[in-house]
Motif scaffolding. Sequence first.
Motif, PDB file in Angstrom:
ATOM      1  N   ALA A 147       0.834  -1.206   0.000  1.00 54.39           N
ATOM      2  CA  ALA A 147       0.000   0.000   0.000  1.00 54.39           C
ATOM      3  C   ALA A 147       0.869   1.257   0.000  1.00 54.39           C
ATOM      4  O   ALA A 147       0.562   2.258  -0.659  1.00 54.39           O
ATOM      5  N   LEU A 148       1.965   1.195   0.733  1.00 50.98           N
ATOM      6  CA  LEU A 148       2.899   2.320   0.744  1.00 50.98           C
ATOM      7  C   LEU A 148       3.508   2.537  -0.636  1.00 50.98           C
ATOM      8  O   LEU A 148       3.606   3.681  -1.117  1.00 50.98           O
ATOM      9  N   LEU A 149       3.879   1.455  -1.312  1.00 51.82           N
ATOM     10  CA  LEU A 149       4.456   1.569  -2.653  1.00 51.82           C
ATOM     11  C   LEU A 149       3.437   2.098  -3.647  1.00 51.82           C
ATOM     12  O   LEU A 149       3.765   2.906  -4.524  1.00 51.82           O
ATOM     13  N   VAL A 150       2.180   1.642  -3.529  1.00 46.15           N
ATOM     14  CA  VAL A 150       1.136   2.121  -4.431  1.00 46.15           C
ATOM     15  C   VAL A 150       0.918   3.619  -4.248  1.00 46.15           C
ATOM     16  O   VAL A 150       0.813   4.377  -5.221  1.00 46.15           O
ATOM     17  N   ALA A 151       0.843   4.061  -2.983  1.00 40.99           N
ATOM     18  CA  ALA A 151       0.648   5.490  -2.717  1.00 40.99           C
ATOM     19  C   ALA A 151       1.812   6.310  -3.257  1.00 40.99           C
ATOM     20  O   ALA A 151       1.617   7.378  -3.863  1.00 40.99           O
ATOM     21  N   ASP A 152       3.030   5.805  -3.084  1.00 41.45           N
ATOM     22  CA  ASP A 152       4.194   6.520  -3.596  1.00 41.45           C
ATOM     23  C   ASP A 152       4.180   6.549  -5.118  1.00 41.45           C
ATOM     24  O   ASP A 152       4.504   7.574  -5.735  1.00 41.45           O
ATOM     25  N   GLY A 153       3.787   5.436  -5.734  1.00 41.66           N
ATOM     26  CA  GLY A 153       3.729   5.403  -7.196  1.00 41.66           C
ATOM     27  C   GLY A 153       2.689   6.359  -7.758  1.00 41.66           C
ATOM     28  O   GLY A 153       2.932   7.052  -8.752  1.00 41.66           O
ATOM     29  N   ARG A 154       1.524   6.425  -7.137  1.00 42.81           N
ATOM     30  CA  ARG A 154       0.483   7.343  -7.606  1.00 42.81           C
ATOM     31  C   ARG A 154       0.940   8.791  -7.468  1.00 42.81           C
ATOM     32  O   ARG A 154       0.640   9.628  -8.331  1.00 42.81           O
ATOM     33  N   LEU A 155       1.654   9.078  -6.387  1.00 40.10           N
ATOM     34  CA  LEU A 155       2.159  10.436  -6.205  1.00 40.10           C
ATOM     35  C   LEU A 155       3.174  10.781  -7.288  1.00 40.10           C
ATOM     36  O   LEU A 155       3.153  11.888  -7.847  1.00 40.10           O
ATOM     37  N   ARG A 156       4.050   9.831  -7.606  1.00 40.19           N
ATOM     38  CA  ARG A 156       5.055  10.099  -8.641  1.00 40.19           C
ATOM     39  C   ARG A 156       4.416  10.266 -10.020  1.00 40.19           C
ATOM     40  O   ARG A 156       4.830  11.123 -10.793  1.00 40.19           O
ATOM     41  N   VAL A 157       3.407   9.438 -10.315  1.00 44.20           N
ATOM     42  CA  VAL A 157       2.732   9.567 -11.606  1.00 44.20           C
ATOM     43  C   VAL A 157       2.036  10.916 -11.713  1.00 44.20           C
ATOM     44  O   VAL A 157       2.020  11.557 -12.778  1.00 44.20           O
ATOM     45  N   SER A 158       1.440  11.372 -10.620  1.00 45.48           N
ATOM     46  CA  SER A 158       0.742  12.655 -10.639  1.00 45.48           C
ATOM     47  C   SER A 158       1.690  13.828 -10.857  1.00 45.48           C
ATOM     48  O   SER A 158       1.248  14.922 -11.217  1.00 45.48           O
ATOM     49  N   GLN A 159       2.978  13.592 -10.652  1.00 44.18           N
ATOM     50  CA  GLN A 159       3.959  14.668 -10.815  1.00 44.18           C
ATOM     51  C   GLN A 159       4.646  14.628 -12.176  1.00 44.18           C
ATOM     52  O   GLN A 159       5.585  15.379 -12.408  1.00 44.18           O
ATOM     53  N   TRP A 160       4.170  13.777 -13.082  1.00 41.04           N
ATOM     54  CA  TRP A 160       4.762  13.695 -14.418  1.00 41.04           C
ATOM     55  C   TRP A 160       4.284  14.870 -15.270  1.00 41.04           C
ATOM     56  O   TRP A 160       3.245  14.803 -15.922  1.00 41.04           O
ATOM     57  N   GLY A 161       5.012  15.920 -15.262  1.00 38.37           N
ATOM     58  CA  GLY A 161       4.703  17.059 -16.134  1.00 38.37           C
ATOM     59  C   GLY A 161       3.379  17.706 -15.797  1.00 38.37           C
ATOM     60  O   GLY A 161       2.801  17.509 -14.728  1.00 38.37           O
ATOM     61  N   ARG A 162       2.866  18.474 -16.741  1.00 39.38           N
ATOM     62  CA  ARG A 162       1.587  19.159 -16.556  1.00 39.38           C
ATOM     63  C   ARG A 162       0.430  18.230 -16.867  1.00 39.38           C
ATOM     64  O   ARG A 162       0.544  17.303 -17.680  1.00 39.38           O
ATOM     65  N   SER A 163      -0.697  18.466 -16.232  1.00 37.67           N
ATOM     66  CA  SER A 163      -1.880  17.640 -16.465  1.00 37.67           C
ATOM     67  C   SER A 163      -2.449  17.912 -17.855  1.00 37.67           C
ATOM     68  O   SER A 163      -2.296  18.989 -18.421  1.00 37.67           O
TER      69      SER A 163
END
Length: 210
Positions: A147-163
């Motif tokens: 769950a910690l890895l999933v939360a970290d992954g979602r945070l990193r994906v959300s920071q990929w450039g502009r929406s």
Amino acid sequence: PRSIVAVALIVGVGRLCSRYHVPRVLVPFAQLAVAAWWVVLLYARDVTFFGVFPTRAAFVELGDLHRAGFAGIQDYAAPTPADAGIILLCVEGVALIAVAVDVLAVQLRRAPLAGIPLISMYAVASAVVSGGVPWVLFVLLAVGYLALLVADGRLRVSQWGRSVTSMSGRRAPAESSTLTRSGERVGAVAVALAVAIPALVPGLSNGVFG
């Protein structure tokens, strides 16, 4: 319950420090201070000032409990009796692991490395307890780590450039649900195999998963 409260206090202090933009280097010290205060309230409250503020006598009493706890660890084999000194060391050990996990996962943004202190707590218990520890505890640990890895992954994906801008002109958040589902499937299979394989392979079932 004592360890759970210690972890909750550590997490709460970490969130407060993030909210008020406390420098990251100071956050672990604040968490350790709160954990130490909680230990004082648990084991030396009778010699605190107004039942809240630590005194020199409180730290002297904790020192005596520490010595008794280390002596009990040397004198007894696992499972040791639930002496106050041994329980004190257990609470402090869990608190230190909680601080280490928070530093790695939140302060340093290195969530995968947070699994090292987590698995060390399980590994020590499985190594010293006769017959191992229940496999359910391993599953809980593994699911929490995933769950910690999933939360970290979602945070990193959300920071990929502009929406991406949708047809309506509104900005849509970065899509991470597909990656999340894939990660959850892989994680579920990995946990299932980690529990099943040692139970089936001779020589791995004793002292690891009970």
